[in-house]
Design a protein around this motif. Structure first.
Motif, PDB file in Angstrom:
ATOM      1  N   LEU A 147       2.948   6.074  -9.072  1.00 17.87           N
ATOM      2  CA  LEU A 147       2.572   4.881  -8.309  1.00 17.87           C
ATOM      3  C   LEU A 147       1.987   3.755  -9.167  1.00 17.87           C
ATOM      4  CD1 LEU A 147       1.095   6.496  -5.068  1.00 17.87           C
ATOM      5  CD2 LEU A 147       3.433   5.705  -5.526  1.00 17.87           C
ATOM      6  N   ILE A 203      -3.327   2.137  -2.840  1.00 13.66           N
ATOM      7  CA  ILE A 203      -2.949   3.342  -2.097  1.00 13.66           C
ATOM      8  C   ILE A 203      -3.730   3.381  -0.800  1.00 13.66           C
ATOM      9  CG2 ILE A 203      -2.274   4.697  -4.127  1.00 13.66           C
ATOM     10  CD1 ILE A 203      -5.009   6.161  -3.840  1.00 13.66           C
ATOM     11  N   TRP A 260      -6.739   7.425 -10.232  1.00 12.52           N
ATOM     12  CA  TRP A 260      -6.242   6.187  -9.628  1.00 12.52           C
ATOM     13  C   TRP A 260      -7.294   5.086  -9.747  1.00 12.52           C
ATOM     14  CZ3 TRP A 260      -2.042   3.793  -8.343  1.00 12.52           C
ATOM     15  CH2 TRP A 260      -2.125   2.636  -7.552  1.00 12.52           C
ATOM     16  N   ALA A 285       2.422   0.454  -7.581  1.00 13.30           N
ATOM     17  CA  ALA A 285       1.889   0.169  -6.245  1.00 13.30           C
ATOM     18  C   ALA A 285       0.711  -0.784  -6.368  1.00 13.30           C
ATOM     19  CB  ALA A 285       1.462   1.460  -5.559  1.00 13.30           C
ATOM     20  N   ALA A 330      -0.586  13.283   0.123  1.00 11.69           N
ATOM     21  CA  ALA A 330       0.656  12.564  -0.203  1.00 11.69           C
ATOM     22  C   ALA A 330       1.835  13.159   0.565  1.00 11.69           C
ATOM     23  CB  ALA A 330       0.923  12.548  -1.706  1.00 11.69           C
ATOM     24  N   LEU A 362       0.447  10.356  -7.497  1.00  9.22           N
ATOM     25  CA  LEU A 362      -0.241   9.211  -8.118  1.00  9.22           C
ATOM     26  C   LEU A 362       0.402   8.827  -9.445  1.00  9.22           C
ATOM     27  CD1 LEU A 362      -4.003   9.998  -7.386  1.00  9.22           C
ATOM     28  CD2 LEU A 362      -2.571   8.216  -6.352  1.00  9.22           C
ATOM     29  N   VAL A 376      -0.701   7.717   0.853  1.00 10.19           N
ATOM     30  CA  VAL A 376      -0.782   9.055   0.244  1.00 10.19           C
ATOM     31  C   VAL A 376      -1.716   9.971   1.034  1.00 10.19           C
ATOM     32  CG1 VAL A 376      -0.191   8.236  -2.064  1.00 10.19           C
ATOM     33  CG2 VAL A 376      -2.594   8.277  -1.361  1.00 10.19           C
ATOM     34  N   ALA A 419      -8.477  10.860  -4.998  1.00 10.94           N
ATOM     35  CA  ALA A 419      -7.580   9.966  -5.750  1.00 10.94           C
ATOM     36  C   ALA A 419      -8.273   9.411  -6.998  1.00 10.94           C
ATOM     37  CB  ALA A 419      -7.102   8.832  -4.843  1.00 10.94           C
ATOM     38  N   TRP A 443       0.867  -1.178   0.000  1.00 13.25           N
ATOM     39  CA  TRP A 443       0.000   0.000   0.000  1.00 13.25           C
ATOM     40  C   TRP A 443       0.909   1.236   0.000  1.00 13.25           C
ATOM     41  CZ3 TRP A 443      -4.949  -0.933  -0.778  1.00 13.25           C
ATOM     42  CH2 TRP A 443      -5.597  -2.021  -0.212  1.00 13.25           C
ATOM     43  N   ALA A 444       0.795   2.086  -0.991  1.00 13.49           N
ATOM     44  CA  ALA A 444       1.516   3.357  -1.000  1.00 13.49           C
ATOM     45  C   ALA A 444       0.669   4.376  -0.231  1.00 13.49           C
ATOM     46  CB  ALA A 444       1.741   3.839  -2.432  1.00 13.49           C
TER      47      ALA A 444
END
Lengths: 386, 386
Positions: free
Chosen positions: B67, B73, B89, B70, B55, B64, B51, B84, B48-49
């Protein structure tokens, strides 16, 4: 690019409430203080209401609504001047820095009555390059005083004034004034010395003078009452710029209150650790409240060590307990607390029952000043005005 | 209401530059670190990034873009989830807090694959009230661990899991996982103890586990490599969550550089005071630079006491000198400095000549952590990405 802001669609978990009536009252209080101090009651200093840094974090649009009685507003840069005009401000605007500005930028009629602080040779050149026949700004020449950062020292001051005076005579400036920022305005003796040096450096030069700031207006009103203009910033928002005394103790009304909701309340046993690194150990069985506000909203991370919160009805003061995180902070509500998720806590300003936790106390708890807390809120913190 | 932002029309006097390529590289670095640590290379934890907080102050829209690799998120609340999605995303989104959210809010198809952290009874009720036949979120049950702020302690954990499991069987949840926030992730022994307690509390319960954060991924990768998921926040942005070591020393790339222009440079004689309260006395004749950035932009006010800046070519480190003000800070450029107004100084991140002043050093100079500086910038500070 624009950073996102907390959405008003979802009920915010934390917000800053701005009482615009308090700002109008503080302006009136400052004016009456000068009236009481001035030798000639017919001519007290006019007041620049300082609204730089988004009105000290209170929201420029909100604050302008409370400034009908200000003689002018003081902004940080030309962008803030445009923003104030966009929000309907029609009075004079004093711009503290025109760094990077071109002559044409100053000729925009949308800027209205413009006053510009002159710090350095570049600004002298800028004003000398103004085309005639356009709306002419007023220049305020800044004396370097004891700050030794911006402005002209004695030797260069008279020469700079001469150049601005020539611009005024050529019609590209509407006037030339004299401006000082005190280095130690909170100390009446130091202020008097700084003022005397400024008066000596500007003696015999025509034009209005502006030296007083909030600390001077509150601590040395008689000294600065002889000026033509004064600048009120922090006091306008109800906070004190003098050490050891709060805005409410002076008679000012705090304009901002910082609220957050409890998102959880947990029972913690005596000795159990709370927060990152086990930074708090409950001295007794207690109820720990988690408020949905943290350093990512601009709350100083070190507030927890000595900071307090207002909570409940009747309102009581309770200590923060454990490290402030990016999104949350924890509060020791006490063993008999009945608060639960959804209840509101106040980190500074007015809580329930007219209780007040002055922002100066919160600032002192994290070794800083009120202006730092007020202007340091991030874009995640919604502003609500009434 | 929306606070104004610094205008891109005028050349900004201060800005944060965000290097999005560095963020993508840091994600790859974290992944390879887990690959190297995992017993079964085919199944390292998914990432999990994190943000949240725009962020970590780097601008969600910018970040984003970096990523793509990733696995999901992690955001702070449902508003950030919507933002997001608005920025394009399409992968999974883990929401850390659904405080104040209603069942219908979770059923919005625009939210896509949604994962929700379950902290308390209110969230259990929320999920139990989800209507069937809508997109079903995954629940992540939070163990209270040693933080004692959010989540369920051992006694309640199994019962809460049972309720969520029933929801999953009824089809209103897509799955149930187990989540832990370490209280002392920077201490490998404490982390191992916290992890062991978590594994004991969740033993025998089905569902994926997620415990690792940046400090765990950097300091104890072998310990957390057995998890199904990990969360990477601070390290993603190139900063270290471990004491005494910087991101670059670990192999991470700092993503944010904080720059400001000098708006003035003055000669100051030995012994002359600089700044409010005469807080700095030049030890020798020197050149004092005034940079157009201050605490009103989110720079910690106490940075001046031990803080440094990068300036010039070849790049050198010079000390801050005198109190940080709302709009400016002063720097002792040294007696032989040739810098003038318009030149750029760097308070953290990359200066000229690939020189780097790690944000961890700036944070240490003001007794705080890197995440505080990164997320603490106010709306006055423009973000520029490349």
């Amino acid at each position: 690019m624009t950073r996102h802001r907390a959405s008003p669609a979802l009920d915010p978990v934390a917000w800053a409430h701005v009482n615009t009536a308090a700002i109008a009252q503080n302006l009136a209080w400052l004016r009456s203080r000068l009236h009481g101090a001035v030798a000639e009651p017919a001519h007290p200093p006019r007041l620049w209401a300082v609204v730089k840094a988004d009105a000290y974090g209170h929201g420029l649009a909100h604050v302008l609504q409370a400034l009908h009685d200000a003689d002018g507003i003081c902004v940080g840069d030309l962008h803030e001047a445009h923003t104030a005009r966009h929000h309907g401000w029609r009075g004079p605007v004093l711009v503290l820095s025109v760094w990077g500005v071109r002559p044409n930028d100053l000729c925009d009629p949308a800027l209205g009555e413009l006053h510009v602080v002159v710090d350095d040779d570049a600004t002298l050149h800028l004003l000398e390059a103004l085309p005639p026949g356009r709306p002419a700004p007023c220049a305020w020449l800044r004396h370097a005083g004891c700050l030794h950062s911006l402005g002209f020292a004695d030797a260069e001051y008279a020469r700079a004034h001469e150049r601005l005076h020539a611009c005024a005579q050529a019609g590209v400036l509407a006037g030339v004034g004299h401006l000082l920022h005190y280095a130690s305005a909170e100390d009446p003796e130091a202020l008097a010395d700084e003022r005397a040096a400024f008066l000596a450096a500007t003696a015999g030069l025509p034009g209005p003078r502006c030296t007083g700031n909030s600390a001077a207006l509150c601590g040395s009103p008689h000294t600065v009452a002889g000026d033509d203009w004064a600048r009120c910033g922090l006091a306008l928002y109800g906070a004190s710029a003098l050490p050891g005394v709060t805005g409410p103790e002076l008679g000012l009304q705090p304009a901002m209150s910082l609220h957050a909701r409890l998102v959880a309340v947990q029972t913690v046993r005596a000795g159990e650790p709370v927060g990152y690194g086990g930074s708090y150990r409950a001295p007794h069985d207690t109820r720990i409240g988690v408020a949905g506000v943290g350093y990512g909203h601009g709350i100083p991370r070190n507030l927890w060590q000595r900071g307090m919160a207002l909570v409940g009805r009747p309102c009581r003061r309770v200590p923060l307990a454990g490290r402030v995180t990016m999104d949350c902070l924890t509060i020791d509500l006490g063993p008999h607390a009945t608060e639960g998720a959804g209840d509101i806590v106040t980190l500074w300003g007015h809580g329930a029952d007219s209780a007040c936790l002055p922002v100066e106390h919160a600032a002192a708890a994290c070794d800083t000043i009120a202006a730092d807390l007020l202007t340091g809120l991030t874009a995640r913190m919604p502003l609500m005005a009434s």
